[in-house]
Design a protein around this motif. Sequence first.
Motif, short mmCIF file in Angstrom:
data_model
loop_
_atom_site.label_atom_id
_atom_site.label_comp_id
_atom_site.label_asym_id
_atom_site.label_seq_id
_atom_site.Cartn_x
_atom_site.Cartn_y
_atom_site.Cartn_z
N ILE A 226 0.83 -1.21 0.00
CA ILE A 226 0.00 0.00 0.00
C ILE A 226 0.87 1.26 0.00
O ILE A 226 0.59 2.22 -0.72
CB ILE A 226 -0.95 -0.01 1.22
CG1 ILE A 226 -1.99 -1.12 1.06
CG2 ILE A 226 -1.64 1.34 1.38
CD1 ILE A 226 -2.80 -1.40 2.30
N ILE A 227 1.93 1.24 0.81
CA ILE A 227 2.85 2.39 0.86
C ILE A 227 3.48 2.64 -0.50
O ILE A 227 3.62 3.78 -0.95
CB ILE A 227 3.94 2.16 1.93
CG1 ILE A 227 3.31 2.21 3.34
CG2 ILE A 227 5.05 3.21 1.82
CD1 ILE A 227 4.25 1.78 4.44
N SER A 228 3.85 1.56 -1.20
CA SER A 228 4.44 1.67 -2.53
C SER A 228 3.47 2.35 -3.50
O SER A 228 3.86 3.23 -4.27
CB SER A 228 4.82 0.28 -3.06
OG SER A 228 5.25 0.34 -4.40
N VAL A 233 1.56 7.26 -6.50
CA VAL A 233 0.56 8.31 -6.79
C VAL A 233 1.15 9.69 -6.54
O VAL A 233 0.95 10.62 -7.34
CB VAL A 233 -0.70 8.09 -5.93
CG1 VAL A 233 -1.66 9.27 -6.06
CG2 VAL A 233 -1.40 6.79 -6.34
N ILE A 234 1.88 9.84 -5.44
CA ILE A 234 2.51 11.13 -5.13
C ILE A 234 3.53 11.51 -6.20
O ILE A 234 3.59 12.66 -6.67
CB ILE A 234 3.18 11.08 -3.74
CG1 ILE A 234 2.12 10.93 -2.64
CG2 ILE A 234 4.02 12.33 -3.49
CD1 ILE A 234 2.68 10.59 -1.28
N ASN A 235 4.36 10.54 -6.61
CA ASN A 235 5.35 10.78 -7.65
C ASN A 235 4.69 11.17 -8.97
O ASN A 235 5.15 12.08 -9.67
CB ASN A 235 6.20 9.52 -7.85
CG ASN A 235 7.19 9.66 -8.99
OD1 ASN A 235 8.13 10.46 -8.93
ND2 ASN A 235 6.98 8.89 -10.05
N LEU A 236 3.57 10.51 -9.30
CA LEU A 236 2.84 10.82 -10.53
C LEU A 236 2.34 12.26 -10.51
O LEU A 236 2.46 12.99 -11.50
CB LEU A 236 1.66 9.85 -10.68
CG LEU A 236 0.70 10.12 -11.84
CD1 LEU A 236 1.44 10.02 -13.18
CD2 LEU A 236 -0.47 9.16 -11.79
N TYR A 237 1.78 12.66 -9.37
CA TYR A 237 1.27 14.04 -9.24
C TYR A 237 2.39 15.05 -9.45
O TYR A 237 2.22 16.05 -10.17
CB TYR A 237 0.64 14.22 -7.86
CG TYR A 237 0.19 15.63 -7.58
CD1 TYR A 237 -0.99 16.14 -8.12
CD2 TYR A 237 0.97 16.47 -6.77
CE1 TYR A 237 -1.39 17.44 -7.88
CE2 TYR A 237 0.57 17.78 -6.52
CZ TYR A 237 -0.61 18.27 -7.08
OH TYR A 237 -0.99 19.56 -6.84
N ILE A 238 3.55 14.80 -8.84
CA ILE A 238 4.69 15.72 -8.96
C ILE A 238 5.18 15.80 -10.41
O ILE A 238 5.44 16.89 -10.94
CB ILE A 238 5.85 15.29 -8.02
CG1 ILE A 238 5.42 15.43 -6.55
CG2 ILE A 238 7.11 16.10 -8.29
CD1 ILE A 238 6.38 14.80 -5.56
N GLN A 239 5.29 14.64 -11.06
CA GLN A 239 5.79 14.61 -12.43
C GLN A 239 4.83 15.29 -13.41
O GLN A 239 5.26 15.94 -14.36
CB GLN A 239 6.02 13.15 -12.86
CG GLN A 239 7.14 12.43 -12.12
CD GLN A 239 8.49 13.10 -12.31
OE1 GLN A 239 8.80 13.60 -13.39
NE2 GLN A 239 9.28 13.13 -11.25
N PHE A 254 2.49 8.41 -20.37
CA PHE A 254 3.37 8.95 -19.33
C PHE A 254 2.85 8.58 -17.93
O PHE A 254 3.63 8.23 -17.04
CB PHE A 254 3.45 10.47 -19.46
CG PHE A 254 4.36 11.12 -18.46
CD1 PHE A 254 5.74 11.10 -18.64
CD2 PHE A 254 3.85 11.73 -17.32
CE1 PHE A 254 6.58 11.69 -17.70
CE2 PHE A 254 4.68 12.32 -16.38
CZ PHE A 254 6.06 12.30 -16.58
N ILE A 255 1.53 8.64 -17.75
CA ILE A 255 0.93 8.24 -16.46
C ILE A 255 1.24 6.78 -16.15
O ILE A 255 1.63 6.43 -15.03
CB ILE A 255 -0.60 8.48 -16.49
CG1 ILE A 255 -0.91 9.98 -16.51
CG2 ILE A 255 -1.29 7.81 -15.29
CD1 ILE A 255 -2.37 10.32 -16.76
N ILE A 256 1.07 5.91 -17.16
CA ILE A 256 1.37 4.48 -16.96
C ILE A 256 2.85 4.29 -16.63
O ILE A 256 3.20 3.50 -15.74
CB ILE A 256 0.99 3.67 -18.23
CG1 ILE A 256 -0.52 3.71 -18.44
CG2 ILE A 256 1.47 2.22 -18.11
CD1 ILE A 256 -0.98 3.06 -19.73
N LEU A 257 3.72 5.02 -17.36
CA LEU A 257 5.16 4.87 -17.16
C LEU A 257 5.57 5.27 -15.74
O LEU A 257 6.44 4.63 -15.13
CB LEU A 257 5.91 5.74 -18.18
CG LEU A 257 7.44 5.56 -18.22
CD1 LEU A 257 7.79 4.17 -18.70
CD2 LEU A 257 8.07 6.61 -19.12
N GLN A 258 4.93 6.30 -15.18
CA GLN A 258 5.29 6.77 -13.85
C GLN A 258 4.78 5.84 -12.75
O GLN A 258 5.45 5.62 -11.74
CB GLN A 258 4.73 8.19 -13.63
CG GLN A 258 5.36 9.24 -14.50
CD GLN A 258 6.88 9.33 -14.30
OE1 GLN A 258 7.37 9.31 -13.18
NE2 GLN A 258 7.61 9.41 -15.41
#
Length: 355
Positions: A226-228, A233-239, A254-258
């Motif tokens: 769950i943490i992963s 999700v946080i990394n996706l938002y930032i990118q 790009f969303i899938i890749l992140q």
Amino acid sequence: MVKTIVIYVDIDDDIGDLGFSTPIIGEEKCKLTLDKAAYFMPTDSDFNSMVVAFNIYTDLKRKGEDTEIVFISGSKKGGTESQLEFSKKLDKVIEELSPEYAVVVYDSPDDARAIPIIQSRLKISAVQQVIVEQYRGVEETYMLLAKYIRKAVTEKRYARVFLGVPGIILALAGILAALNLSVYIEPTILIILGVAMVIKGLKIDDLIESWWENSTIMVITATVSIISLLIGVINLYIQLQIVRGLSSIQEFAFIILQILPYASFSAIILFGGKAISKGLNRDIRVWHDIIKIINIVIIYFILFTVVKDIIDNTYILTFQSLYTLILASIVIISIYITLTALEKYGILEKLIKRI
């Protein structure tokens, strides 16, 4: 053989505070418990419930009924643990007395959880909920409030809600304020309260506790999984805040890749935990999870290659990549079919036992 037993239900084991362990069977032993409860907890609703149960028992006995009285408690841990403990003790009572009917006496909604357990084993002829009504002045009201506050702080099952949730809210609010992110405090509080309500409402905490007792490995791996996903999700938002100027299909790729590495790791760690758990229990079906992990790895590399090509506007898989994909698929399918056949005919189990 006793025809009817009068059961006082104490699902949260308040009787344990008096130094008694249940089941308490018989008039003499229950009377001894009542005497001690009258001294240490005379104003408690549990004591009043014991008295009501004892009065029902003596009334039935006076009428010539073949009856016995028992006090049965659960566990201080609450939830599923209390119900399981109550169930075991009820089985002991039934084994000793062999009753046909039960009269159930309880006081709190938590105690009512024991009714279906009793009903699954005996015919319930009567149910009595004890509600104590008293007139209290202002001072008595404050004393009662102090009593429940103390209970909320000291008892584990209540402290989780009354201390744990506000503690998380205050800690996160302090951190956000220190980082000059006060605008996020209100949404954070709403999210935490919402999640807490969902967990308690759907009894997810009881489920997790049950998982922890049955398989600690699965709880740990599920938490890491769950943490992963949350980090992904946080990394996706930032990118997404950084990258601009992509077409719709490129943005989707790009969303899938992140999110792909985090989702893949999440699935691998989850199935890895199941495999370890099954391996420790010498379960031959461990190979199912190993095959799933291998499939996830292959799917990861395939998806990674495809979405990378889409983002780079190439859209072409090389012949070597396609050949590798087909070969890997054939190998995995062959291994899966072979292991399934070996398991079906019991050959796999024999081979593992030899090892």
